[in-house]
Design a protein around this motif. Structure first.
Motif, short mmCIF file in Angstrom:
data_model
loop_
_atom_site.label_atom_id
_atom_site.label_comp_id
_atom_site.label_asym_id
_atom_site.label_seq_id
_atom_site.Cartn_x
_atom_site.Cartn_y
_atom_site.Cartn_z
N LEU A 137 8.08 -23.75 126.66
CA LEU A 137 8.44 -23.44 125.27
C LEU A 137 9.83 -23.93 124.87
O LEU A 137 10.10 -24.10 123.68
N THR A 138 10.70 -24.15 125.82
CA THR A 138 12.09 -24.47 125.47
C THR A 138 12.61 -25.78 126.06
O THR A 138 13.64 -26.27 125.62
N SER A 139 11.95 -26.32 127.05
CA SER A 139 12.43 -27.57 127.65
C SER A 139 12.05 -28.76 126.78
O SER A 139 11.10 -28.70 125.99
N GLY A 140 12.77 -29.86 126.94
CA GLY A 140 12.48 -31.05 126.16
C GLY A 140 11.09 -31.59 126.43
O GLY A 140 10.33 -31.90 125.49
N THR A 141 10.73 -31.74 127.69
CA THR A 141 9.40 -32.26 128.02
C THR A 141 8.31 -31.27 127.59
O THR A 141 7.24 -31.68 127.14
N PHE A 190 14.56 -33.30 121.62
CA PHE A 190 15.91 -33.38 122.18
C PHE A 190 16.36 -31.96 122.50
O PHE A 190 16.69 -31.19 121.62
N SER A 191 16.34 -31.64 123.77
CA SER A 191 16.76 -30.31 124.24
C SER A 191 18.22 -30.39 124.70
O SER A 191 18.56 -31.22 125.53
N LYS A 192 19.06 -29.52 124.13
CA LYS A 192 20.50 -29.55 124.44
C LYS A 192 20.95 -28.20 124.99
O LYS A 192 20.80 -27.17 124.34
N ASN A 193 21.45 -28.22 126.21
CA ASN A 193 22.08 -27.03 126.82
C ASN A 193 21.14 -25.83 126.92
O ASN A 193 21.60 -24.69 126.98
N ARG A 194 19.83 -26.07 126.96
CA ARG A 194 18.90 -24.95 127.02
C ARG A 194 18.60 -24.52 128.44
O ARG A 194 18.50 -23.33 128.72
N ILE A 195 18.45 -25.46 129.33
CA ILE A 195 18.11 -25.14 130.72
C ILE A 195 19.36 -25.17 131.60
O ILE A 195 19.58 -24.30 132.43
N THR A 196 20.19 -26.18 131.41
CA THR A 196 21.43 -26.34 132.17
C THR A 196 22.59 -26.53 131.20
O THR A 196 22.49 -27.32 130.25
N ALA A 197 23.67 -25.80 131.43
CA ALA A 197 24.84 -25.91 130.55
C ALA A 197 25.37 -27.34 130.55
O ALA A 197 25.45 -27.99 131.60
N ALA A 199 24.10 -29.99 129.63
CA ALA A 199 23.13 -31.03 129.96
C ALA A 199 21.93 -30.93 129.03
O ALA A 199 21.66 -29.88 128.44
N GLY A 200 21.24 -32.03 128.89
CA GLY A 200 20.09 -32.03 128.00
C GLY A 200 19.07 -33.08 128.40
O GLY A 200 19.20 -33.73 129.45
N LEU A 201 18.05 -33.24 127.55
CA LEU A 201 16.99 -34.19 127.85
C LEU A 201 16.31 -34.62 126.56
O LEU A 201 16.05 -33.81 125.67
N ILE A 202 16.07 -35.92 126.46
CA ILE A 202 15.30 -36.50 125.35
C ILE A 202 13.93 -36.84 125.90
O ILE A 202 13.82 -37.53 126.92
N ALA A 203 12.88 -36.34 125.25
CA ALA A 203 11.52 -36.51 125.76
C ALA A 203 10.62 -37.17 124.73
O ALA A 203 10.77 -36.97 123.52
N MET A 204 9.66 -37.94 125.23
CA MET A 204 8.72 -38.64 124.37
C MET A 204 7.36 -38.67 125.05
O MET A 204 7.27 -38.72 126.29
#
Length: 247
Positions: A137-141, A190-197, A199-204
């Motif tokens: 529900l909250t990660s970029g992927t 684009f998940s920003k600072n949700r899982i790791t402070a 850090a983030g992830l762009i997913a497609m």
């Protein structure tokens, strides 16, 4: 006995994942030391995998390698992407373009699970591993994978998530739906600072047929660097996905 069998099954999978990451022949000690397992039980497990045909043992070097049986286990899955190493080539291309950590992910229940990880080459980078689970529900992927779902299916996932033990702060379903709509319209998450402070992830999403399980690729790194390079990384992801047709 049942618990022991489940533990053995998990360790058998971890042995295969070790070889997937190491990409070389390895001794019992290599696997045992990597996971912190007793050498004796690791040796017994690997001998069992040899007897079942999943590992090959080289007596001259006292080393093990996965067999062709392992290589062929999933050859019927995502045939269009796996043909001629197309998926591996895509991930490597994206890694070369960004120098960030690149992941391949799929849904696993209420999680997004990393199926492949290529670690970044930047000095400060994300350290991720094969098999890692991230909240769907909250990660970029996870968010980009949900863009393929109908609202009813997402609502069910949110209810299941909120019913789990230890959920002190329930997720608001309307917020999730709004985020999924935004990600769907934009074409990436684009998940920003949700899982790791910091850090983030762009997913497609990757292109898959209706009968195939959806897959997502992600570029993970420091949030500040992802923000600064967002458009360049997104363009590189589009280019890598577009190159599938040319391979």
């Amino acid at each position: 006995m049942e618990v022991a069998n489940v533990k053995s099954a998990a360790r058998a999978i971890q042995v295969l994942e070790f070889f997937d990451a190491a990409k070389r022949a390895s001794a019992v000690a290599d696997v045992a030391d990597h996971y912190g397992w007793p050498h004796s039980s690791t040796s017994a497990l690997m001998r069992t995998l040899v007897s079942l045909g999943y590992l090959h043992y080289d007596a001259s070097g006292r080393s093990y390698m996965p067999s062709m049986r392992v290589a062929l286990l999933g050859d019927w899955l995502h045939e269009s992407l796996l043909a001629h190493g197309r998926l591996s080539a895509l991930l490597q291309q994206l890694h070369r373009e960004t120098h960030e950590t690149v992941v391949l992910a799929a849904q696993n229940g209420l999680h997004s699970q990393y199926l492949r990880v290529i670690e970044g080459t930047n000095t400060l980078r994300m350290h991720l591993q094969h098999g890692m689970l991230r909240p769907l529900l909250t990660s970029g992927t996870g968010r980009i994978l949900m863009t393929q779902m109908e609202a009813g299916a997402i609502r069910k996932l949110v209810r299941k998530h909120n019913l789990r033990d230890g959920q002190d702060q329930p997720v608001e379903v309307e917020e999730v739906l709004a985020q999924v709509d935004e990600d769907r319209a934009r074409g990436y998450a684009f998940s920003k600072n949700r899982i790791t402070a910091h850090a983030g992830l762009i997913a497609m999403l990757l292109p898959t047929s209706a009968c195939e399980k959806p897959l997502a690729i992600g570029v993970a790194g420091l949030t500040e660097r992802l923000v600064a390079n967002e458009q360049r990384y997104v363009a590189a992801m589009h280019e890598a996905i577009g190159s599938l047709a040319a391979i």
